[in-house]
Design an enzyme around this catalytic site. Structure first.
Site, short mmCIF file in Angstrom:
data_model
loop_
_atom_site.label_atom_id
_atom_site.label_comp_id
_atom_site.label_asym_id
_atom_site.label_seq_id
_atom_site.Cartn_x
_atom_site.Cartn_y
_atom_site.Cartn_z
N CYS A 1 0.85 -1.20 0.00
CA CYS A 1 0.00 0.00 0.00
C CYS A 1 0.88 1.24 0.00
O CYS A 1 2.11 1.16 0.12
CB CYS A 1 -0.94 0.02 1.21
SG CYS A 1 -0.08 0.21 2.78
N CYS B 1 3.28 1.75 2.86
CA CYS B 1 4.55 1.01 2.79
C CYS B 1 5.60 1.88 2.11
O CYS B 1 6.76 1.95 2.54
CB CYS B 1 4.38 -0.28 1.98
SG CYS B 1 3.19 -1.45 2.65
N ASP C 1 10.77 27.98 -31.16
CA ASP C 1 11.96 28.43 -31.88
C ASP C 1 11.66 28.24 -33.36
O ASP C 1 10.88 27.36 -33.73
CB ASP C 1 13.16 27.57 -31.46
CG ASP C 1 14.39 27.89 -32.28
OD1 ASP C 1 14.77 29.07 -32.33
OD2 ASP C 1 14.95 26.95 -32.88
N ASP D 1 15.05 22.91 -30.36
CA ASP D 1 15.72 21.73 -30.90
C ASP D 1 16.57 20.99 -29.87
O ASP D 1 17.18 19.98 -30.18
CB ASP D 1 16.56 22.07 -32.12
CG ASP D 1 17.70 23.04 -31.79
OD1 ASP D 1 18.02 23.19 -30.61
OD2 ASP D 1 18.26 23.62 -32.73
N ASP E 1 18.96 25.63 -27.93
CA ASP E 1 17.92 26.28 -27.13
C ASP E 1 17.90 25.80 -25.68
O ASP E 1 16.90 26.00 -24.98
CB ASP E 1 16.55 26.02 -27.77
CG ASP E 1 16.48 26.54 -29.19
OD1 ASP E 1 16.92 27.68 -29.43
OD2 ASP E 1 16.01 25.80 -30.07
#
Length: 767
Positions: free
Chosen positions: A25, A28, A449, A655, A659
């Site tokens: 669960c 845990c 861009d 790209d 960038d």
């Protein structure tokens, strides 16, 4: 701590993701998380219950054994047997698969065993209903004998987890089950010897139903993590390496005139620089560069790109992709964990293990949930007992303990994230982490861009216009082109490559430039044939004090209105010509912009081009907002300004290489690339297929995933809000109805399975 120390500390911090077996669960996961954070040298830790993965950031003094021991101490198993940095993803995945299979088999045996005994206990507990059965089955001692192995063998893990939790001052769902069933069993044990009502059927059926629920949940969860298994299956097992005859060593210093023999070697034996042959229909064993031959390669399994890609000498190839036609020889550039496929697998694994911001709500509620339920259970017993209903007090207390399962809340977000990231990977969309998937849904501004993102990134020279060179002569088109190409020799800029390509087509001699100097974002200068030239945009001309005559300005304006980028060439202070270069829009750009606008997302374009050129290209794309004449180093600042002015979530699409700062500055960076290190480091989402339409797919994937997460959370919270009061007996005064603890156990299991099932719907959704 000074900046240098901070930087050093950051550089020494490492990161590892490893599976943890045995979690039942969300509590845990929190327990393991707390314990791992206490290991000296661990910087941060996140444990995901749905993916059963732990992601730990640690300093070099921490070893794999330190982490493994910390997890084992709690009664769980970490698959981290060697030093953490040496573990192979494929090895870990195989061990994880084996351990999960063992756990499933163990659960199956316990479910079958406890089901048989629970049915007998249930039949024996109601002799008035089943009078045809032997009387000895109704004996309290027989029922005790049948219930004991269910309680302490089949239910042993509940006690182990409860004990681990108590030692670490934490409570979990296992604590509630252990207390509830122990109360029923203990009371029945007392009644067996001293008289009273028996609840052996309650404790046994509850344990059986919870184990059945966990078995079904574990089977369902195995389907959510199939993406990594499929990706690992793409990897080739062997490589056909070239060896120099007689000497028998690998042909790293390869030349096509040498004498070689070919041997199939295991992929694990490959090294950088090895020479490998790939025949038609074979998988490419690792990343590399073609040094002989031509081919067409199916990269769809890695990039999501449907059409085969033509490759020639000098082109890169990706390990795991399939060679369709020709035979070729390539040199390995990356092997093992450094290959693109391994990086993708690692990214998908970490993304599936990461936590989305929306999960914080579920985690916060779950952390307080178990203690609150314990208080409510005690309150239920006290109220019903005070009202004179001791039997109902006991039954309702057990039902309250059992019904309150935080598992569904713990599964709500991570299961959806796991399926979504796997589905994205199949389409060539890599989501770096869960937060990126959630943030993408909230994006209201997308900045693109231009070059390589909106356009093909392969501009071509369209016009060459020489001007009067002197009173007695004028420079020809080829002369102008030759000078420009000589200045651009060795350039990696798209415009420079276009000029060089044109010179190559015209078969012009490209000379060496002297006193070369670059002006980033503006142009270049240098000497060619003993004369000094300047080649660049208006900003460079202004910087150099070179004037543009009015008649030249008119010609340039006309070219720019056609969407062409104009490069000026000057000798000294005199303008001698211009070269116009055009880059066409990618297929699908208009549809993407239109789709984003329909979704209420504002679009911008950012470029170093002049205002006129930028607006012409933006108009063709359907983009209304333009940021032009922006230098590369200014892009990140412009993105920050947009974030400040708009006060909206801003996404940047670039790209992934040039960038990088802008991708990092945006709320969510989307890299159009092939999984470069920079893209992986800075972007939140990477589009491996370089298909611009995948931008829309990424946003749709985010939207649908968040919708499924909200449905899951609504069900998980709603289940507890509605059924806990029912278990406490709120319906009894009006309808005379009480919730049987066995039905509570069934409802608890059903809630978790329904959340996993709802998440799995993402697999079949069309995105």
């Amino acid at each position: 701590m000074d900046k240098a120390s901070q930087k050093t500390k950051k550089e020494t911090v490492r990161k590892v993701s490893f599976p943890v077996i045995g979690m039942h669960c969300a509590s845990c996961a929190r327990l393991i998380e707390r314990r791992l954070k206490r290991v000296p040298g661990v910087v941060s830790c996140s444990v995901n219950y749905a993916s059963e993965q732990a992601v730990v950031e640690y300093t070099p003094e921490v070893g794999g054994k330190d982490l493994s021991d910390a997890v084992s101490e709690l009664g769980y198993k970490a698959i981290l047997e060697k030093e953490v940095e040496k573990e192979s993803l494929e090895d870990i995945e195989k061990i994880k698969e084996e351990e999960k299979r063992k756990e499933l088999d163990d659960l199956k045996i316990k479910v079958v065993f406890s089901s048989i005994l629970s049915i007998l206990i249930f039949l024996g507990s109601f002799p008035e209903w089943f009078g045809f059965l032997p009387k000895f089955l109704s004996s309290s001692f027989v029922l005790l004998i049948l219930a004991t192995p269910v309680q302490f063998w089949a239910g042993r893990k509940f006690y182990q987890a409860t004990w681990s939790g108590l030692r670490n001052r934490a409570a979990s769902m296992d604590t509630l089950v252990a207390i509830g069933t122990s109360a029923a069993y203990g009371y029945s044990l007392f009644s067996t010897f001293f008289g009273g009502h028996l609840y052996f059927d309650t404790s046994s059926v509850i344990i059986t139903l919870i184990l059945l629920g966990r078995y079904l949940e574990a089977k369902a969860k195995m389907h959510t993590s199939s993406a990594i298994k499929r990706l690992l299956g793409l990897q080739a097992k062997t490589a056909r390496a070239l060896f120099v005859k007689a000497e028998g060593f690998k042909a790293k210093n390869w030349n096509k005139d040498g004498k070689y023999e070919e041997k199939d070697i295991p992929i694990e034996s490959l090294e950088v620089g090895d020479i490998i042959r790939v025949r038609p229909g074979e998988k490419i064993p690792t990343d590399g560069v073609i040094i002989e031959g031509l081919s067409s390669i199916d990269e769809s399994m890695v990039t999501g790109e449907s059409l085969p890609v033509d490759k020639k000498i000098g082109d890169g190839v990706i390990g795991g992709t399939i060679n369709k036609t020709g035979s070729f020889i390539f040199r390995a550039t990356k092997v093992g964990s450094q290959t693109m496929l391994s990086q993708i697998v690692k990214m998908v694994a970490e993304a599936q293990s990461s936590k989305a911001p929306i999960q914080r709500l579920a985690d916060t509620v779950s952390s307080y949930f178990v203690p609150i339920v314990l208080i409510l259970a005690v309150l239920t017993f006290v109220v019903w007992y005070d009202l004179g209903y001791p039997k109902e007090a006991f039954v309702n207390m057990i039902a309250t303990l059992i019904i309150a399962c935080p598992c569904a809340m713990g599964l709500a977000t991570p299961t959806a994230i796991m399926v979504a990231t796997g589905k994205g990977a199949e389409k060539g969309i890599l989501v770096k982490d869960a937060a990126s998937l959630e943030i993408a849904k909230r994006a209201k501004v997308v900045v693109f861009d231009k070059t390589g993102t909106l356009t093909q990134g392969k501009p071509k020279v369209t016009d060459i216009l020489p001007f009067d060179y002197s009173s007695s002569s004028s420079m020809g088109i080829n002369d102008l082109l030759q000078i420009a190409a000589s200045l651009e020799k060795g350039s990696e800029h798209a415009l420079g490559e276009a000029i060089l390509e044109k010179a190559k087509v015209e078969k012009l001699e490209v000379k060496e430039a002297e006193e070369f100097r670059s002006h980033p974002g503006m142009g270049i200068e240098g000497k060619v044939g003993g004369r000094f030239y300047v080649l660049g945009n208006r900003n460079l001309l202004n910087k150099k004090g070179i004037k543009i005559e009015e008649k030249v300005e008119r010609q340039v304006n006309k070219l720019e209105e056609e969407g062409k980028t104009v490069v000026f060439l000057a000798e000294g202070k005199k303008l001698i010509g211009v070269i116009a270069i055009a880059d066409v829009l990618k297929n699908g750009v208009k549809e993407v912009i239109k789709g984003l606008n329909k979704r209420g997302i504002e679009t911008w374009m950012i470029t170093g081009d002049s205002q006129r050129v930028a607006k012409a290209i933006a108009k063709k794309a359907g983009i209304q907002n333009v940021l032009a004449e922006v230098l590369p180093e200014q892009k990140a600042e412009k993105v920050k300004e947009l974030k400040g002015v708009q006060e909206k979530v801003v996404a940047f699409v670039g790209d992934g290489v040039n960038d990088a700062p802008a991708l990092a500055s945006a709320d969510i960076g989307i890299a159009m690339g092939t999984g470069t290190d920079v893209a992986i480091e800075t972007a939140g989402i990477i589009l491996l297929n370089r298909d611009i339409t995948s931008v829309l797919t990424a946003f749709d994937l985010s939207r649908i995933t968040l919708s499924v997460i909200k449905q899951n959370l609504f069900w998980a919270f709603g289940y507890n809000v509605v059924l806990i009061p029912v278990a406490m007996g709120i319906l009894y005064p009006v309808f005379g109805l009480l919730l049987n603890p066995a039905l509570a156990a069934f409802a608890m299991a059903a809630s978790s399975i329904s959340v996993v099932g709802n998440s799995l719907r993402l697999k079949g959704m069309k995105i």
